[in-house]
Design an enzyme around this catalytic site. Structure first.
Site, PDB file in Angstrom:
ATOM      1  N   ARG A   1       0.854  -1.200   0.000  1.00  0.00           N
ATOM      2  CA  ARG A   1       0.000   0.000   0.000  1.00  0.00           C
ATOM      3  C   ARG A   1       0.888   1.248   0.000  1.00  0.00           C
ATOM      4  O   ARG A   1       2.117   1.139   0.047  1.00  0.00           O
ATOM      5  CB  ARG A   1      -0.931   0.011   1.221  1.00  0.00           C
TER       6      ARG A   1
ATOM      7  N   TYR B   1      12.191   6.940  15.028  1.00  0.00           N
ATOM      8  CA  TYR B   1      12.022   7.005  13.565  1.00  0.00           C
ATOM      9  C   TYR B   1      13.140   7.834  12.919  1.00  0.00           C
ATOM     10  O   TYR B   1      13.734   7.433  11.917  1.00  0.00           O
ATOM     11  CB  TYR B   1      10.651   7.608  13.277  1.00  0.00           C
TER      12      TYR B   1
ATOM     13  N   ALA C   1      16.373   5.906  12.887  1.00  0.00           N
ATOM     14  CA  ALA C   1      16.378   4.866  11.843  1.00  0.00           C
ATOM     15  C   ALA C   1      16.561   5.486  10.465  1.00  0.00           C
ATOM     16  O   ALA C   1      17.339   4.993   9.643  1.00  0.00           O
ATOM     17  CB  ALA C   1      15.070   4.083  11.895  1.00  0.00           C
TER      18      ALA C   1
ATOM     19  N   GLY D   1      -5.099  -5.414 -13.533  1.00  0.00           N
ATOM     20  CA  GLY D   1      -5.317  -6.302 -14.663  1.00  0.00           C
ATOM     21  C   GLY D   1      -4.090  -6.426 -15.543  1.00  0.00           C
ATOM     22  O   GLY D   1      -2.956  -6.387 -15.060  1.00  0.00           O
TER      23      GLY D   1
END
Ligand code: NAP
Length: 249
Positions: free
Chosen positions: A17, A157, A160, A52
């Protein structure tokens, strides 16, 4: 029209996503076979089915936890064996677990480091062995402006994401002579699940410090990744490209 990434094999982590989905689509539209890695593959299967036969490449959903080093090693070796090559690696999987540093739990810090930084190291180590043999490859690590400027509530965060930048420079220097580049893309605020839950006050405040006064969309990050994955970026390595509408400069 010739597709620039035809015959090429790409691994994209966090490909189910958000930004990862857009990166998978973008690479596949340029002809690549893309292994889209995430823990939950149902989401990936759904949007891949909706695409598709519209794309010249192919997107293969793969269920894998990027923090599981044995699974990462086995997966990367299997890709190399089955496809005969790994041309592109995009380390995009990421999580946030925000909190002020004075009350941040050990686990809160560690989980964010494990997913955003250590897992990227696992993938770079495993994939670079195959790329080095082939004397070609493109490694792209997705950092954040948080890694450059810091953000309150994101000591884990930001550590990292800054770590990814340092690691990428070292990797770039190690592998440059063998035809492999390693670069970083550092997005600002992008409309995805990760930013959807932020309180409205924080979203509005963020817009005020973005020169373009809007959040970005995943496709605007994916196109930069596609450029770094393709032949036009052949003389660029060790760089961090910020995609943030003019927030950090
Ligand atoms: P997102 O919508 O929350 O998606 C995160 C992706 O990472 C999902 O595909 C998720 O899949 C995967 N993931 C998380 N933990 C994983 C694990 N242990 N193993 C395998 N996959 C895992 O996030 P996003 O906004 O697209 O962010 C993508 C990257 O861009 C992240 O590295 C993020 O830090 C960075 N970034 C985002 C923004 C922003 O504003 N959105 C800004 C700067 C940087 P599963 O949950 O199914 O595993």
């Amino acid at each position: 029209m010739a597709h620039r990434l035809e015959q090429q094999v790409a691994i994209v982590t966090g490909g189910s996503r958000g930004i990862g989905q857009a990166i998978c689509e973008s690479l596949a539209r340029d002809g690549a076979v893309v292994l889209a890695v995430a823990r939950n593959v149902e989401k990936t299967q759904a949007w891949v089915a909706a695409l598709g036969a519209d794309v010249p490449g192919r997107i293969v959903p793969v269920a894998l936890d990027v923090t599981d080093v044995a699974a990462v090693n086995a997966f990367v070796d299997r890709v190399a064996e089955e496809h005969g090559r790994i041309d592109i690696l995009v380390n995009n999987a990421g999580i946030t677990r925000d909190g002020l540093v004075m009350s941040m739990e050990d686990d809160q810090f560690k989980q964010v480091l494990d997913t955003n930084l250590t897992a990227a190291f696992y993938f770079v180590r495993a994939a670079s062995r195959h790329m080095l043999r082939a004397r070609r490859g493109r490694i792209i690590n997705i950092s954040s402006v948080g890694g450059l400027m810091g953000n309150p509530g994101q000591a884990n965060y930001s550590a990292a994401k800054a770590g990814l930048i340092g690691m990428s420079k070292s990797v770039a220097k190690e592998v440059a002579k063998r035809g492999i580049t390693c670069n970083v893309v550092a997005p600002g605020f992008i409309e995805t699940d990760m930013t959807a839950d932020l309180p409205e006050k924080i979203r509005e405040g963020a817009k005020q410090v973005i020169a373009m006064q809007r959040f970005g969309n995943p496709g605007e990050v994916a196109e930069v990744v596609r450029f770094l994955a393709g032949p036009e970026s052949s003389y660029i390595t060790g760089q961090t490209i910020v995609v943030d509408g003019g927030m950090y400069m």
